[in-house]
Write a protein that holds these residues in place. Sequence first.
Motif, PDB file in Angstrom:
ATOM      1  N   TYR A   1       8.360   7.290   0.948  1.00 56.83           N
ATOM      2  CA  TYR A   1       7.389   6.190   1.012  1.00 56.83           C
ATOM      3  C   TYR A   1       7.996   4.890   0.498  1.00 56.83           C
TER       4      TYR A   1
ATOM      5  N   HIS B   1       1.277   7.209  -6.452  1.00 57.00           N
ATOM      6  CA  HIS B   1       0.345   8.331  -6.602  1.00 57.00           C
ATOM      7  C   HIS B   1       1.027   9.662  -6.321  1.00 57.00           C
TER       8      HIS B   1
ATOM      9  N   GLU C   1      -5.928   8.645   2.913  1.00 59.91           N
ATOM     10  CA  GLU C   1      -5.345   9.441   1.836  1.00 59.91           C
ATOM     11  C   GLU C   1      -5.213   8.612   0.557  1.00 59.91           C
ATOM     12  N   LEU C   2      -4.854   7.344   0.719  1.00 58.57           N
ATOM     13  CA  LEU C   2      -4.739   6.482  -0.456  1.00 58.57           C
ATOM     14  C   LEU C   2      -6.111   6.297  -1.112  1.00 58.57           C
TER      15      LEU C   2
ATOM     16  N   LYS D   1       0.100   6.420   9.171  1.00 61.53           N
ATOM     17  CA  LYS D   1      -0.656   5.772   8.084  1.00 61.53           C
ATOM     18  C   LYS D   1      -0.710   4.257   8.301  1.00 61.53           C
TER      19      LYS D   1
ATOM     20  N   HIS E   1       7.590  10.882  -2.438  1.00 62.82           N
ATOM     21  CA  HIS E   1       7.389   9.481  -2.845  1.00 62.82           C
ATOM     22  C   HIS E   1       8.597   8.632  -2.497  1.00 62.82           C
TER      23      HIS E   1
ATOM     24  N   GLU F   1       2.009   1.913  -3.384  1.00 59.62           N
ATOM     25  CA  GLU F   1       0.961   2.524  -4.206  1.00 59.62           C
ATOM     26  C   GLU F   1       0.821   4.007  -3.872  1.00 59.62           C
ATOM     27  N   MET F   2       0.925   4.337  -2.579  1.00 53.41           N
ATOM     28  CA  MET F   2       0.941   5.754  -2.179  1.00 53.41           C
ATOM     29  C   MET F   2       2.072   6.485  -2.891  1.00 53.41           C
TER      30      MET F   2
ATOM     31  N   ARG G   1      -7.022   7.117  -4.931  1.00 50.81           N
ATOM     32  CA  ARG G   1      -7.644   6.130  -5.820  1.00 50.81           C
ATOM     33  C   ARG G   1      -8.938   6.669  -6.418  1.00 50.81           C
TER      34      ARG G   1
ATOM     35  N   LEU H   1       0.827  -1.213   0.000  1.00 51.66           N
ATOM     36  CA  LEU H   1       0.000   0.000   0.000  1.00 51.66           C
ATOM     37  C   LEU H   1       0.861   1.262   0.000  1.00 51.66           C
TER      38      LEU H   1
END
Length: 622
Positions: A30, A17, A81-82, A69, A27, A13-14, A86, A10
Motif C-alpha cells: 500500500y 491500519h 474497507e478503510l 480500491k 501494508h 492511512e490504509m 476507521r 487514503l
Amino acid sequence: MSRNDEVATLLEEMADHLEARDVDYKHKSYRRAADSIRAHAVAVETLHAEGGEDALAEIDDVGDAIAAKTAEYLEEGVIGELEEFRAEMPVEMDALTAVEGVGPKTVASLYEALGVETLDDLEAAAEAGEIREVSGFGAKTEENIAENIPFARESRKRSLLGEARPVAERALSFLDARPAVERVDVAGSLRRWRPTIGDVDVLAAGDDGRAVVDAFAEWDAADDVIEAGTSKASVRVDGLRVDLQVVVPAEFGAAIQYFTGSKAHNLEFRNRAIDRELKVNEYGVFDVSELDSDGPSDESDDVSDLSSDGPSDGQSDDVSELDSDGPSDGADDPDESQRAGERVAGETEAGVYEAVGTEWVPPELRENRGEVAAAADGELPDLLEVDDIRGDLHCHTAWSDGEPTIAGLVEAAADFGHDYVAVTDHATGPGMVGGVGLDDETLREQLAEVRAVAADADAEVFAGVEANIGADGSVSVADDVLSELDCVVASPHSSLDGDGTDRLVAAIEHPEVDVVGHPTGRLLNQRPGHDIDIETVAEAAAAEGVALEINANPNRLDLRSSYVKVAVEAGATIAVDTDAHRPGSFEYVRYGVHTARRGWCEPDDVLNCRDADGVRAFLEGR
Ligand code: DGT
Ligand code: CA
Ligand code: CA
Ligand code: ZN
C-alpha cells in the motif's frame, strides 16, 4: 485538481491500519502504491475515465486490489474497507504517527489499552504516567513520546515547500491566464523558499480587483473558498491555504516587496528608509522630508513622529506598527495617509530597493541575516542558479532502495541535462535495515557494473557509495573498498538525537570520505535531527577538503540555510544533491539550489557547479 494526492493519502492511512493489525507485509505494498500514485504524471481520474481499473493497474506498484480500491474511491467517494478500519479504531492516525517514535502498532496498543484517539489524549496519557504501565512500554518510551509531541503538533501546522510550491505554481498559471490579471507572482515564505510554509501568498496586479477575486473563486483546484472580498480572497487546496491579494499595477512593486517579507527584513529595510527620510509601505516609497508637524492635518502618527522626533523614534514607532497592524486591504479601504509624501517608487520592486539606495535583494536572502547592509554596500553574493548545477553526486539504484537500474539512472541524469552522476547506493551498517544496504563484496560487484555502464554512457559516471556514519563517527565500509570508489558519501542514518558534532568531524577526518550526506539527519515535520556546532564541522570540512551536502529532497533540505551560510564563510565546499531514488527525483534539485541561495552560496562554493574534471580533481584531491 488531480486527485492522486487524495488517493495516496487514503492508501497511506490504509497501510497504517494494516500495519497496526500486523497483516504481514501488505501494508508495504500500500505504501509503495501510494508513493507511485502520488508521483504519477497522469491523474487517476483521467486513467479511470479512460480505462477503468485496468488503466489504474498499469501504474507502477499498483496491483489489481489497490486499483479496485482506487476506482471505488473515485466512484463512491469512500473506500469501504478503510471506513471499517476507521470504525473499529477511530484514531487520528496521521496526527498520532507524526510523533517520532509512534508508529501504527503503538497507536493500536495505546488505543486498546487507554483509548488514545488524538494527540491531546496521547499527551494526557503521557502526563498521567499511564503509558509506562502498558505492556511493552516503559518510562523511557513514555518520556520520549511526551518530548516529541510538541514538535509533531507544531510541524503539522506547516506544509513542506515541496508540497506548497507545486500548488502555488498551479495558482500562478491559472491566474496568469485570466484577462483581469496583469501580473501575478508568489510572495511570502514561498517566494523566499523557506523549507516549510504556513500559507501560500499570491499577489496579483489588476485594475479591477473584484474581477480578479471572482476569477480566482472559480478555480477548480480549490476545495473550498474560505473568504472572498473585493481585493482579497483565500481558498483551500490540498489542505493548504492560498491567500490572494490584488493591487493596482502601479503599486505592484511595493506590494510584492511588502508581502514577500520576511517581517524582520522589511523592518530593517524600512528603518534604513527612515534614516533617509523615506517611508516604505505596501503602496510605494514616499519622500516624507517635506512633511512636518505643520503639514496636512490627516497625517498618520508615524509620519509626523518621523519628522518631528527624528529617526530613532520613528523606528520604535515603526516596530509597534509592524506588530499590531496586519496588511491593510488597500483597494477596499484606501488609507490615504499611508500614501502621503512625494511618491518616488512602487511600480517595480527593483525601483523600491533602488529608491532606498540598495541593490535589489533576492527573496531567498530576505531573512535579516545582514542582507540589507550588504545590499547597501553593493556586496550581495552572486548567487548560484539552477542552471549552474552540472551533475548529481548522491543517487540510488535498485541495487539498494532506489528504483532505476544503473544504466537507467545514468540515462535519466543525462536526459535531465547533467554532465555527470555518482552512483551511491546504501552500504550496510548502522541505520540500514531490511537488507537494503550492500556489503563490501556486493559493492565490488556493483563497481564492476558501474564501470561497464560508464564505458558507454551519455554522462560521466562516478562510482560511489553512501556509507553510514556510526554513532562513534566510524564509516561502515572497508577502507580498501572505499579507496577503489570515486565518490564516497557518508551519512548519519541512526542515533540522530543529541549533539552530532564529534561524530561528523570524525567522519570528515576519514581519509576516504568525500561528501557528508544530509549532515544533521533532520526530516522536516518529523524529527529535528542532530544538534551540531556548524562552525566546528565546517572548519573540519574546509581543512579536509570534504564537501557538506545540501540534500535537496524536500523532506530534508539538510544542511539548513543558516548552517550553509556559516559553512561557506568558513571556506567549506557545498554539494547540492538530490539523493535520487527514482528518475523523477532529479527535479528536486531546485529545492536544494534555493536552499543554497538562502545560505548565500555562489557557484564557486558548490562542488557540482564544477565540470566533471573539476569534480574529479576535488574527489581525487582528498
Ligand atoms: P508563513 O506563511 O508563516 O510561512 O510566512 P510568511 O512570511 O509568508 O508570512 P505571512 O503569510 O504571515 O505574511 C506574508 C508576508 O506579508 C510576510 O512575509 C511579510 C508581510 N506581512 C504580513 N503581515 C505583516 C505585518 O503585520 N507587517 C509587515 N511589515 N509585514 C507583514
Ligand atoms: Ca505565507
Ligand atoms: Ca498569508
Ligand atoms: Zn541517500
